[in-house]
Design a protein around this motif. Structure first.
Motif, short mmCIF file in Angstrom:
data_model
loop_
_atom_site.label_atom_id
_atom_site.label_comp_id
_atom_site.label_asym_id
_atom_site.label_seq_id
_atom_site.Cartn_x
_atom_site.Cartn_y
_atom_site.Cartn_z
N LEU A 13 6.18 47.93 -40.67
CA LEU A 13 6.36 48.76 -39.48
C LEU A 13 7.10 47.99 -38.38
O LEU A 13 7.95 48.54 -37.70
N GLU A 14 6.72 46.73 -38.21
CA GLU A 14 7.27 45.95 -37.10
C GLU A 14 7.01 44.47 -37.35
O GLU A 14 6.02 44.11 -37.99
N VAL A 15 7.89 43.64 -36.82
CA VAL A 15 7.69 42.20 -36.83
C VAL A 15 7.64 41.74 -35.38
O VAL A 15 8.62 41.87 -34.65
N ASN A 16 6.49 41.24 -34.97
CA ASN A 16 6.25 40.88 -33.57
C ASN A 16 6.48 39.39 -33.39
O ASN A 16 5.83 38.57 -34.04
N ALA A 17 7.39 39.03 -32.48
CA ALA A 17 7.73 37.63 -32.26
C ALA A 17 6.79 36.93 -31.28
O ALA A 17 6.84 35.72 -31.13
N SER A 18 5.94 37.70 -30.61
CA SER A 18 4.98 37.12 -29.66
C SER A 18 3.63 37.79 -29.87
O SER A 18 3.07 38.42 -28.97
N PRO A 19 3.06 37.65 -31.07
CA PRO A 19 1.83 38.39 -31.40
C PRO A 19 0.62 37.84 -30.66
O PRO A 19 0.47 36.63 -30.49
N GLY A 20 -0.25 38.74 -30.22
CA GLY A 20 -1.47 38.33 -29.54
C GLY A 20 -2.43 37.65 -30.51
O GLY A 20 -2.47 37.97 -31.70
N LEU A 21 -3.23 36.74 -29.97
CA LEU A 21 -4.16 35.97 -30.80
C LEU A 21 -5.59 36.50 -30.73
O LEU A 21 -6.37 36.28 -31.66
N GLU A 22 -5.95 37.17 -29.66
CA GLU A 22 -7.36 37.48 -29.42
C GLU A 22 -7.97 38.33 -30.54
O GLU A 22 -9.00 37.98 -31.11
N GLY A 23 -7.33 39.47 -30.83
CA GLY A 23 -7.90 40.38 -31.83
C GLY A 23 -8.01 39.76 -33.20
O GLY A 23 -9.05 39.86 -33.87
N ILE A 24 -6.97 39.07 -33.63
CA ILE A 24 -6.97 38.55 -34.99
C ILE A 24 -7.82 37.29 -35.12
O ILE A 24 -8.43 37.04 -36.17
N GLU A 25 -7.89 36.47 -34.08
CA GLU A 25 -8.79 35.32 -34.15
C GLU A 25 -10.24 35.78 -34.23
O GLU A 25 -11.04 35.23 -35.00
N GLU A 26 -10.58 36.80 -33.45
CA GLU A 26 -11.94 37.32 -33.48
C GLU A 26 -12.26 37.97 -34.81
O GLU A 26 -13.34 37.77 -35.37
N ALA A 27 -11.31 38.75 -35.34
CA ALA A 27 -11.56 39.47 -36.59
C ALA A 27 -11.61 38.54 -37.80
O ALA A 27 -12.40 38.74 -38.72
N SER A 28 -10.74 37.53 -37.81
CA SER A 28 -10.61 36.68 -38.99
C SER A 28 -11.43 35.40 -38.92
O SER A 28 -11.73 34.79 -39.95
N GLY A 29 -11.76 34.95 -37.71
CA GLY A 29 -12.44 33.66 -37.55
C GLY A 29 -11.54 32.46 -37.73
O GLY A 29 -12.01 31.32 -37.80
N VAL A 30 -10.23 32.67 -37.80
CA VAL A 30 -9.27 31.57 -38.02
C VAL A 30 -8.77 31.06 -36.66
O VAL A 30 -8.47 31.85 -35.76
N ASP A 31 -8.68 29.75 -36.52
CA ASP A 31 -8.14 29.14 -35.31
C ASP A 31 -6.62 29.16 -35.41
O ASP A 31 -5.98 28.17 -35.77
N ILE A 32 -6.05 30.30 -35.08
CA ILE A 32 -4.61 30.49 -35.24
C ILE A 32 -3.83 29.64 -34.24
O ILE A 32 -2.75 29.12 -34.55
N ALA A 33 -4.37 29.47 -33.04
CA ALA A 33 -3.69 28.65 -32.04
C ALA A 33 -3.46 27.24 -32.57
O ALA A 33 -2.38 26.67 -32.42
N ALA A 34 -4.48 26.66 -33.22
CA ALA A 34 -4.34 25.32 -33.79
C ALA A 34 -3.31 25.30 -34.91
O ALA A 34 -2.56 24.32 -35.08
N GLU A 35 -3.25 26.39 -35.70
CA GLU A 35 -2.25 26.48 -36.77
C GLU A 35 -0.84 26.45 -36.18
O GLU A 35 0.05 25.76 -36.70
N ILE A 36 -0.63 27.17 -35.08
CA ILE A 36 0.70 27.23 -34.46
C ILE A 36 1.08 25.87 -33.89
O ILE A 36 2.21 25.38 -34.08
N VAL A 37 0.15 25.24 -33.19
CA VAL A 37 0.43 23.94 -32.58
C VAL A 37 0.70 22.88 -33.66
O VAL A 37 1.65 22.10 -33.57
N SER A 38 -0.14 22.86 -34.70
CA SER A 38 0.03 21.87 -35.77
C SER A 38 1.37 22.05 -36.48
O SER A 38 2.09 21.08 -36.76
N TYR A 39 1.71 23.30 -36.80
CA TYR A 39 2.99 23.58 -37.45
C TYR A 39 4.16 23.12 -36.59
O TYR A 39 5.10 22.47 -37.07
N SER A 40 4.11 23.44 -35.29
CA SER A 40 5.21 23.09 -34.39
C SER A 40 5.36 21.57 -34.27
O SER A 40 6.48 21.05 -34.29
#
Length: 303
Positions: free
Chosen positions: A259-286
């Motif tokens: 449907l769409e590819v979001n270049a600035s996706p929000g973290l709140e909903g998916i971190e809460e739903a999945s339990g994954v520390d996505i912010a740390a994933e982004i920082v570590s990858y960068s």
């Protein structure tokens, strides 16, 4: 390592989480309002100032650029790139993703499944345009809408024509798509970081609506996306050149459709739903990508 986060508001959940993750991983970090950044551009010199002071020496910049400041924000990000700062989402990739028409054309050209989509400009062509798409229901989307805003469902041909005429009267850019009934008002958000789906959630539209966006009252739960869904999400992010992306899919009889590819996706909903520390994933990858790039350049200089 020295990080910058481009964001209009340091208190927003996603911005705050990224800053916390960077500090927790031992990096220094500063949140910069892109509208307070200003630049000097010359063939032998690129400079950036912020609130009266020169800025330099940033290793990584993570963009959290809202749709309302896309043009200026992407120029600021490009200036960072020209000053040799790594970003997981380059400025040109953000511009591609923000333009729904352009991104759909690019994805379709690579064989990635999408709902059938039509686009036109002249009012005289509306009837033929809709005949190219097929019978209603139709989904009409503003070309640069976000979070479900500017997305409408029309159930009759006359309604489709009426909405299109109204949008053209406002000089709005929009797309018209087929409505995929078997999705039953649900979609999947696959969060891609560095060519991996690090988390996924299923969002369900509230009763009486077809938009599953959490900002529109949708409900979310963490899921494990199928291999086919992960593959499509990873390919979609790669085609647009994004290292970090929220790829929205629907399940259809012909497989996952983007449907769409979001270049600035929000973290709140998916971190809460999945339990994954996505912010740390982004920082570590960068940080890892910056280190690899620096090592390659050092090796090239030694040759």
């Amino acid at each position: 390592m020295k990080f910058a986060i481009l964001s209009r508001n340091a208190k927003l959940y996603s911005t705050r989480r990224l800053a916390e993750a960077a500090r927790d991983l031992g990096h220094s970090v500063r949140v910069l309002d892109p509208l307070r950044c200003y630049m000097r551009i010359a063939n032998d010199d690129f400079q950036m100032h912020y609130k009266g002071r020169a800025m330099s020496g940033y290793h990584v910049v993570i963009p959290r650029i809202g749709a309302s400041v896309t043009r200026y924000g992407s120029a600021v990000l490009r200036q960072f790139e020209l000053m040799d700062t790594f970003t997981p989402n380059p400025s040109d990739a953000i511009l591609r993703a923000r333009d729904k028409l352009r991104s759909h054309q690019m994805l379709a050209a690579q064989g990635i499944g999408l709902p059938a989509t039509v686009f036109g400009d002249n009012p005289d062509d509306t009837n033929d345009l809709l005949s190219m798409l097929g019978p209603p229901p139709h989904v009409i989307k503003l070309n640069e809408g976000t979070q479900g805003a500017g997305v409408m469902l029309t159930e009759k041909l006359s309604a489709s024509r009426g909405v299109i005429e109204a949008l053209r009267g406002l000089y709005a850019q929009f797309l018209v798509q087929e409505f995929v009934a078997e999705a039953k008002g649900a979609d999947l958000r696959c969060f891609v970081v560095g060519g991996r789906v690090v988390a996924a959630m299923k969002r369900q539209a509230p009763k009486g609506d077809f938009r599953s966006n959490l900002h529109r009252g949708g409900r979310a739960r963490g899921i494990k996306a199928t291999k086919a869904e992960q593959d499509v999400a990873i390919r979609a992010a790669r085609v647009l050149g994004l290292g970090v992306a929220g790829v929205d899919l629907i399940r259809s009889a012909r497989g996952p459709l983007v449907l769409e590819v979001n270049a600035s996706p929000g973290l709140e909903g998916i971190e809460e739903a999945s339990g994954v520390d996505i912010a740390a994933e982004i920082v570590s990858y960068s940080a890892q990508r910056h280190k690899r790039r620096a090592a390659k350049r050092a090796a090239a200089k030694r040759k």
